[in-house]
Design an enzyme around this catalytic site. Structure first.
Site, PDB file in Angstrom:
ATOM      1  N   SER A  48      71.684  -4.600   7.457  1.00  0.00           N
ATOM      2  CA  SER A  48      71.366  -3.529   7.142  1.00  0.00           C
ATOM      3  C   SER A  48      71.999  -3.248   6.984  1.00  0.00           C
ATOM      4  O   SER A  48      71.601  -2.161   5.964  1.00  0.00           O
ATOM      5  CB  SER A  48      70.506  -3.768   8.895  1.00  0.00           C
ATOM      6  OG  SER A  48      69.766  -4.171   9.136  1.00  0.00           O
ATOM      7  N   GLU A  49      73.338  -2.926   7.110  1.00  0.00           N
ATOM      8  CA  GLU A  49      74.425  -2.138   6.817  1.00  0.00           C
ATOM      9  C   GLU A  49      75.254  -3.156   6.953  1.00  0.00           C
ATOM     10  O   GLU A  49      76.017  -3.847   7.536  1.00  0.00           O
ATOM     11  CB  GLU A  49      74.723  -0.388   7.537  1.00  0.00           C
ATOM     12  CG  GLU A  49      73.160   0.325   7.518  1.00  0.00           C
ATOM     13  CD  GLU A  49      72.466   0.428   8.544  1.00  0.00           C
ATOM     14  OE1 GLU A  49      71.511   0.249   8.719  1.00  0.00           O
ATOM     15  OE2 GLU A  49      72.733  -0.455   9.391  1.00  0.00           O
ATOM     16  N   THR A  50      76.659  -2.285   6.224  1.00  0.00           N
ATOM     17  CA  THR A  50      77.864  -3.341   6.131  1.00  0.00           C
ATOM     18  C   THR A  50      78.735  -1.031   5.657  1.00  0.00           C
ATOM     19  O   THR A  50      78.410  -0.410   5.239  1.00  0.00           O
ATOM     20  CB  THR A  50      77.947  -3.805   4.570  1.00  0.00           C
ATOM     21  OG1 THR A  50      77.469  -4.876   4.828  1.00  0.00           O
ATOM     22  CG2 THR A  50      79.893  -4.019   4.198  1.00  0.00           C
TER      23      THR A  50
END
Length: 294
Positions: free
Chosen positions: A45-47
């Site tokens: 979903s996020e880095t």
């Protein structure tokens, strides 16, 4: 240059649950295009990308990327990144540990629980409650009946660096049946409502919890987030604004992620002080992978 990265599970009660996050530690400047490519490769979903050296205010510069774009604010990246800084970058940093995001500095604290893994907490930026939306088009976009949406609370856009649409549902059954259709949602998007939809209901799987939630967002199609810290922060402001619990101080446990086989627990503390909504979101962080990027 070899770059170290870590993968952690955030809002996790056990290994391989919660929301996975990749954290890349920077010793020098990385181009935004390169960061976006790495985030797409990780496909979480996020880095996040955190600079090893603190900035003048003592905080650590952090940038957050989904697989398709950079965003200004997200909850589980804040907690996971702060945990990595504390464990691997600057363990002697005094509390609160500060992350410098596009929305401004975000303080993170760590709270010990007897016999349990410590809980990380971030204080959310002030959220603005915006436009409300009719139930009919939202129900159609989610593939549920009109009566599945709680008519006693509004469907409302909430913004803090990023925006999401808060949708109150009546039951866990309705929550389970939801699926966001971007084509059906398109007229709402044309009106300015974001294709990021946070759903919640008062029924839970576990008696000790207070609410259940799901979060859909657009990233090369529809994706579902296993645990959503910024959504919980938006929810805290929403619950206080509309006095849904008839209290000025809330302490809630939110279930999420069961529909994607990533059970998660998001903790929410919210209160109204001097007319402002003060919202803190907490959860546990578990280390999964340590490695290097070539």
């Amino acid at each position: 240059m070899t770059r170290h990265f870590h993968i952690v599970d955030v809002f996790a009660e056990r290994l391989y649950s919660g929301n996975p996050l990749a954290v890349v530690i920077n010793d020098d400047f990385l181009a935004a295009e390169t960061m976006q490519q790495i985030a797409a490769e990780m496909n979480f979903s996020e880095t996040t990308f955190v600079n090893r050296a603190p900035e003048k205010n003592g905080g650590f510069k952090v940038r957050i990327f989904t697989p398709t774009r950079e965003i200004a604010f997200a909850g589980h990246p804040i907690l996971g990144t702060a945990w990595i800084i504390r464990q691997h970058v600057a363990p002697d940093t005094p509390a609160p540990l500060k992350l410098n995001l596009a929305v401004g500095p975000i303080p993170v604290t760590f709270e010990d629980s007897t016999g349990e893994t410590e809980t990380a907490w971030f204080q959310a930026p002030q959220a603005a409650l915006g436009a409300t939306c009719a139930r009919e088009p939202v129900a159609a976009a989610l593939g549920i009946a009109l009566e599945d949406i709680d008519a006693g609370s509004p469907i409302q856009q909430v913004t803090a660096g990023i925006s999401a649409l808060i949708v109150p549902l009546r039951s866990l059954d309705a929550l389970r049946r939801c699926k966001l259709d971007l084509d059906v949602f398109a007229p709402l998007a044309a009106q300015g409502f974001p294709p990021l939809v946070y759903l919640f209901c008062p029924q839970t799987r576990q008696a000790q919890n207070d609410l259940s939630a799901r979060f859909f967002f657009e990233a090369n199609g529809v994706r579902e987030d296993p645990a959503t810290g910024n959504g919980a922060a938006f929810l805290g402001a929403y619950l206080l604004e509309h006095r849904i619990f008839s209290k000025s101080r809330l302490s809630l446990r939110i279930e999420q992620g069961h529909e994607v086989n990533r059970p998660s627990l998001v903790l929410l503390r919210a209160e109204t002080l001097a007319g402002n909504h003060v919202v803190n979101v907490g959860g546990r962080v578990i280390s999964v992978v340590t490695g290097t990027l070539l």
